[in-house]
Design a protein around this motif. Sequence first.
Motif, PDB file in Angstrom:
ATOM      1  N   VAL A  84     -33.166 -39.757 -56.553  1.00 45.93           N
ATOM      2  CA  VAL A  84     -34.369 -39.958 -57.340  1.00 45.93           C
ATOM      3  C   VAL A  84     -35.140 -38.797 -57.624  1.00 45.93           C
ATOM      4  O   VAL A  84     -35.583 -38.512 -58.564  1.00 45.93           O
ATOM      5  CB  VAL A  84     -35.404 -41.092 -56.716  1.00 45.93           C
ATOM      6  N   LEU A  85     -35.282 -37.926 -56.499  1.00 42.91           N
ATOM      7  CA  LEU A  85     -36.204 -36.769 -56.781  1.00 42.91           C
ATOM      8  C   LEU A  85     -35.650 -35.773 -57.756  1.00 42.91           C
ATOM      9  O   LEU A  85     -36.401 -35.259 -58.545  1.00 42.91           O
ATOM     10  CB  LEU A  85     -36.408 -36.177 -55.378  1.00 42.91           C
ATOM     11  N   LEU A  86     -34.124 -35.814 -57.559  1.00 42.27           N
ATOM     12  CA  LEU A  86     -33.436 -34.797 -58.698  1.00 42.27           C
ATOM     13  C   LEU A  86     -33.560 -35.395 -60.086  1.00 42.27           C
ATOM     14  O   LEU A  86     -33.882 -34.583 -60.765  1.00 42.27           O
ATOM     15  CB  LEU A  86     -32.088 -34.754 -58.360  1.00 42.27           C
ATOM     16  N   ILE A  87     -33.568 -36.586 -60.050  1.00 44.08           N
ATOM     17  CA  ILE A  87     -33.830 -37.319 -61.460  1.00 44.08           C
ATOM     18  C   ILE A  87     -35.240 -36.747 -62.107  1.00 44.08           C
ATOM     19  O   ILE A  87     -35.345 -36.449 -63.222  1.00 44.08           O
ATOM     20  CB  ILE A  87     -33.445 -38.634 -61.480  1.00 44.08           C
ATOM     21  N   LEU A 131     -36.337 -34.691 -65.424  1.00 44.34           N
ATOM     22  CA  LEU A 131     -37.060 -35.129 -66.366  1.00 44.34           C
ATOM     23  C   LEU A 131     -38.478 -34.466 -66.522  1.00 44.34           C
ATOM     24  O   LEU A 131     -38.716 -34.017 -67.473  1.00 44.34           O
ATOM     25  CB  LEU A 131     -37.571 -36.472 -66.053  1.00 44.34           C
ATOM     26  N   THR A 132     -38.973 -33.954 -65.443  1.00 47.22           N
ATOM     27  CA  THR A 132     -40.029 -33.104 -65.483  1.00 47.22           C
ATOM     28  C   THR A 132     -39.737 -31.696 -66.309  1.00 47.22           C
ATOM     29  O   THR A 132     -40.606 -31.203 -67.014  1.00 47.22           O
ATOM     30  CB  THR A 132     -40.647 -32.973 -64.021  1.00 47.22           C
ATOM     31  N   THR A 133     -38.694 -31.153 -65.935  1.00 51.55           N
ATOM     32  CA  THR A 133     -38.278 -29.845 -66.432  1.00 51.55           C
ATOM     33  C   THR A 133     -37.779 -29.821 -67.967  1.00 51.55           C
ATOM     34  O   THR A 133     -37.833 -29.047 -68.771  1.00 51.55           O
ATOM     35  CB  THR A 133     -37.279 -29.073 -65.712  1.00 51.55           C
ATOM     36  N   ARG A 134     -37.268 -31.143 -68.211  1.00 48.12           N
ATOM     37  CA  ARG A 134     -36.477 -31.257 -69.338  1.00 48.12           C
ATOM     38  C   ARG A 134     -37.838 -31.550 -70.428  1.00 48.12           C
ATOM     39  O   ARG A 134     -37.488 -31.110 -71.689  1.00 48.12           O
ATOM     40  CB  ARG A 134     -35.893 -32.434 -69.595  1.00 48.12           C
ATOM     41  N   PHE A 135     -38.846 -32.296 -70.070  1.00 53.08           N
ATOM     42  CA  PHE A 135     -39.846 -32.525 -71.214  1.00 53.08           C
ATOM     43  C   PHE A 135     -41.234 -31.978 -70.801  1.00 53.08           C
ATOM     44  O   PHE A 135     -42.159 -32.246 -71.199  1.00 53.08           O
ATOM     45  CB  PHE A 135     -40.163 -34.336 -71.001  1.00 53.08           C
TER      46      PHE A 135
END
Length: 51
Positions: free
Chosen positions: A36-39, A43-47
Amino acid sequence: MSLHAAAAPVRSVLAESSDAHHSLNPIVTGGGALVVLLILLFLTTRFNKDR
């Protein structure tokens, strides 16, 4: 009705049964938290719009 009076039947049931609660496997719990933390990190770095 007080909290102690309400919890008395629950305590007696839990005290009588030896295998009433099976805890979660720590490997599964830790692995799930890591996924969950890796997802969330992805998402944080992608967007991230501050580039």
